[in-house]
Design an enzyme around this catalytic site. Structure first.
Site, PDB file in Angstrom:
ATOM      1  CB  SER A  14      -0.915  -0.026   1.214  1.00  0.00           C
ATOM      2  OG  SER A  14      -0.126  -0.095   2.371  1.00  0.00           O
ATOM      3  CE  LYS A  18      -4.863   0.384  -4.081  1.00  0.00           C
ATOM      4  NZ  LYS A  18      -6.084   0.578  -3.287  1.00  0.00           N
ATOM      5  CG  ASP A  71      -7.197   7.453  -1.419  1.00  0.00           C
ATOM      6  OD1 ASP A  71      -6.145   8.117  -1.386  1.00  0.00           O
ATOM      7  OD2 ASP A  71      -7.225   6.218  -1.323  1.00  0.00           O
ATOM      8  CD  GLU A 150      -8.326  -7.341   6.364  1.00  0.00           C
ATOM      9  OE1 GLU A 150      -7.585  -7.719   5.428  1.00  0.00           O
ATOM     10  OE2 GLU A 150      -8.033  -7.491   7.560  1.00  0.00           O
ATOM     11  CE  LYS A 188      16.534  -8.007  -9.153  1.00  0.00           C
ATOM     12  NZ  LYS A 188      17.083  -8.972 -10.113  1.00  0.00           N
ATOM     13  CB  THR A 189       9.141  -7.509 -13.068  1.00  0.00           C
ATOM     14  OG1 THR A 189       9.788  -8.732 -13.408  1.00  0.00           O
ATOM     15  CG2 THR A 189       9.691  -6.383 -13.883  1.00  0.00           C
ATOM     16  N   GLY A 350      -5.478  18.786  15.340  1.00  0.00           N
ATOM     17  CA  GLY A 350      -4.962  17.673  16.145  1.00  0.00           C
ATOM     18  C   GLY A 350      -5.906  17.355  17.289  1.00  0.00           C
ATOM     19  CB  CYS A 377      -9.098  22.803  13.696  1.00  0.00           C
ATOM     20  SG  CYS A 377     -10.569  22.104  14.435  1.00  0.00           S
ATOM     21  N   GLY A 379      -5.128  24.604  16.073  1.00  0.00           N
ATOM     22  CA  GLY A 379      -4.220  25.753  15.983  1.00  0.00           C
ATOM     23  C   GLY A 379      -4.867  27.006  16.564  1.00  0.00           C
ATOM     24  CG  HIS A 512     -10.476  21.228   9.226  1.00  0.00           C
ATOM     25  ND1 HIS A 512      -9.237  20.804   9.625  1.00  0.00           N
ATOM     26  CD2 HIS A 512     -11.302  20.980  10.260  1.00  0.00           C
ATOM     27  CE1 HIS A 512      -9.308  20.313  10.850  1.00  0.00           C
ATOM     28  NE2 HIS A 512     -10.548  20.413  11.252  1.00  0.00           N
ATOM     29  CD  GLU A 514      -7.206  21.528   6.682  1.00  0.00           C
ATOM     30  OE1 GLU A 514      -7.565  22.707   6.839  1.00  0.00           O
ATOM     31  OE2 GLU A 514      -7.304  20.663   7.573  1.00  0.00           O
TER      32      GLU A 514
HETATM   33  N1  GLN Z   1      -9.292  18.520  19.217  1.00  0.00           N
HETATM   34  C1  GLN Z   1      -9.952  19.760  18.948  1.00  0.00           C
HETATM   35  C2  GLN Z   1     -11.476  19.654  18.979  1.00  0.00           C
HETATM   36  O1  GLN Z   1     -11.995  18.563  18.905  1.00  0.00           O
HETATM   37  C3  GLN Z   1      -9.500  20.296  17.595  1.00  0.00           C
HETATM   38  C4  GLN Z   1      -9.992  19.412  16.488  1.00  0.00           C
HETATM   39  C5  GLN Z   1      -9.241  19.626  15.200  1.00  0.00           C
HETATM   40  O2  GLN Z   1      -8.147  20.200  15.190  1.00  0.00           O
HETATM   41  N2  GLN Z   1      -9.816  19.136  14.123  1.00  0.00           N
HETATM   42  O3  GLN Z   1     -12.129  20.638  19.050  1.00  0.00           O
END
Ligand code: GLN
Length: 541
Positions: A14, A18, A71, A150, A188-189, A350, A377, A379, A512, A514
């Site tokens: 993987s 893909k 993806d 799977e 190498k194949t 995060g 977020c 951040g 977000h 992005e």
């Molecule tokens: N953990 C934070 C929240 O749940 C920020 C979420 C995120 O950065 N997507 O609010």
């Protein structure tokens, strides 16, 4: 036009693009035809929403609030479309539907079996999603690799589907990997041969093979793969490692994959204006080199921040810059030293408390030293905590996510709507429209890129459980860190920015941005970040 099907399977390992390759193939179709990508995933989670980004990469969010595989980010960006969560099919969903039918008595009198009941259901779902989408071409990416237990049922379902279709309506592309072992220096194949064998033993005979690898396939390697797969050499393609995935359509076009696709499916081939546009954007001369830091938590896997990297790449083409990206591990202390060499910085999203104190320290450095900063977020939440601690004198300020007992200093608190949620499934606060209420640097960024709908709304995707505490938000009213827009109904802070008299670019968003970026239409706040950085470099204080 009769409906067409393109299947993409993967072999050997993987992580060989893909999804990107599926998207790049769709790129050739999407300019003239409507394409419906479907992803078949083998896991027993309902969707990737609850998976650790370190295991699965980024969770992408769709406009209908679906949490799906990253993806889908590639599909949306390459095909220029918006997908629906119906297009993301997991084994959980397949089994859940079959078990529901069984309870309803739909199979009364029968022994319910993997074949034909589960496989029939897979085919039914694919046909249903395809016909609901009104598209002309369905692209089905089978997740994971042949041999993974799977995906066995998916492969069997595809074999059965193929039997019922006309040859010119069904195309199977197999993506493999051709290694060059160290010290041997030769392609190498064998792994490719084995993965084709595995497919053949399942009754599947691919029409086209695409080989990924460090280098372009040599003539001899191509011949060898053609021989073992029983295909003519023109049906063997090569995608070597490249710096930008946006060059893949060009790479495939040069090998005439688009001509072959159209010929096999018996559809008209159009000269792609979009391909020329992409080439122009990617190859244009770069005017400036910038160093951008990303303070990341999920260090082991670049895929965790796939869309952040895409948004940066799109923004750098738009601003004619070349970026060097410096990853700064939030869990380590040397971050500040590294930040000193960065022209700008991104604090991405995060979850949970790992590395948080280092991130707060880093954000302080970015604010005090006037380094252009974009917080996404998590951040934004870090920017708020740092400001509360160091400017508004609330040393214990924190988020309930990181410290369950930090109230009443929980400047970041749990959203009301999250308090009674028992099931973790698409239950975070997801996509929303945002009303634009105040003139600001942020609005200027959005207006410049035509992202404000009817001067009143813009839409961004969201994915969070925590928010700026509404009582604390009031305290920011007279500070230099301004709340730019809150969501109307719920009163949730969406964007913050610092006066430009105090900082060249210090912007945070709970959304977000992005997740909506496109090469032709980059995310405004990323473009704003790079433009502010260029301005600062051109006019140092
Ligand atoms: N953990 C934070 C929240 O749940 C920020 C979420 C995120 O950065 N997507 O609010």
């Amino acid at each position: 036009m009769r409906k067409k099907y393109i299947i993409v399977t993967g072999g050997v390992i993987s992580g060989i693009w893909k999804g990107v390759t599926t998207a790049a193939i769709g790129f050739f179709m999407a300019e003239k035809y409507s394409v419906c990508p479907i992803k078949l995933d083998g896991y027993l989670n309902i969707d990737p929403g609850t998976m650790n980004p370190l295991e699965h990469g980024e969770v992408f969010v769709l406009a209908d609030g679906g949490e799906v595989d990253m993806d889908f980010g590639h599909y949306e960006r390459f095909l220029g479309i918006e997908c629906s969560s119906l297009q993301s099919i997991s084994m959980w969903k397949i089994y859940a539907w079959v078990l529901e039918k069984e309870r309803r008595g739909d199979f009364l009198g029968k022994t319910v079996q993997m074949i034909p009941h589960v496989t029939d259901h897979i085919v039914e779902r694919i046909e249903e999603v395809f016909s609901q989408s009104d598209a002309e071409i369905c692209m089905i990416e089978v997740g994971w690799t042949v041999w993974d237990i799977e995906v066995e049922l998916y492969l069997e379902a595809i074999r059965q589907m193929k039997r019922k279709k006309r040859q010119e309506d069904f195309l199977h592309i197999h993506l493999t990997y051709v290694p060059i072992p160290w010290g041997v220096g030769e392609q190498k194949t064998k792994p490719t041969q084995q993965s084709i064998n595995l497919l053949q033993s399942r009754g599947l005979f691919p029409d086209i093979i695409i080989a990924r690898g460090r280098k372009k396939l040599t003539k001899e390697t191509r011949e060898k793969i053609a021989l073992f797969s029983n295909l003519r050499q023109e049906k063997i393609f090569s995608i070597p490692d490249v710096e930008s995935i946006y060059t893949i359509p060009t790479i495939l076009h040069k090998q005439k994959l688009d001509t072959l696709l159209h010929g096999k499916l018996n559809i008209k081939l159009y000269e792609s204006g979009r391909l020329k546009l992409w080439e122009m954007m990617i190859w244009q001369e770069k005017k400036m080199q910038l160093k951008i830091g990303i303070i990341w938590k999920y260090t082991a896997l670049e895929d965790s921040y796939s869309s952040v990297l895409a948004a940066l790449e799109h923004a750098w083409y738009y601003t004619w810059t070349q970026l060097e990206i410096i990853y700064i591990d939030a869990r380590k202390t040397q971050g500040i030293q590294v930040l000193k060499s960065c022209d700008a910085c991104i604090i991405p999203w995060g979850f949970w408390d790992t590395g948080i104190e280092h991130m707060i320290e880093a954000v302080r450095f970015l604010r005090v030293n006037k380094i252009p900063t974009l917080g996404i977020c998590l951040g934004l939440q870090i920017m708020i905590i740092e400001y509360a601690r160091n400017i508004l004198n609330i040393p214990k300020a924190n988020s309930l996510e990181f410290n369950k007992t930090c109230a009443p200093h929980d400047v970041i608190t749990l959203l009301d709507s999250q308090k009674n949620i028992m099931q973790l499934w698409g239950t975070m606060r997801l996509w929303k429209q945002i009303s634009v209420v105040r003139n600001s640097e942020i609005l200027a960024c959005y207006e410049k890129l035509w992202r404000v709908e009817s001067k009143k709304f813009l839409s961004e995707k969201f994915r969070h459980r925590y928010e700026v505490h509404p009582d604390f938000a009031k305290k920011l009213e007279w500070s230099s860190l301004k709340i730019v827009w809150t969501s109307k109904k719920e009163g949730i802070v969406q964007f913050i920015e610092m006066d430009t008299s105090e900082h060249p670019y210090y912007i945070g968003t709970q959304s977000h941005p992005e997740l909506t970026t496109k090469l032709e239409n980059p995310a405004p706040l990323f473009v704003g970040l790079l433009e502010a950085t260029i301005r600062k470099k051109n006019n140092p204080l």
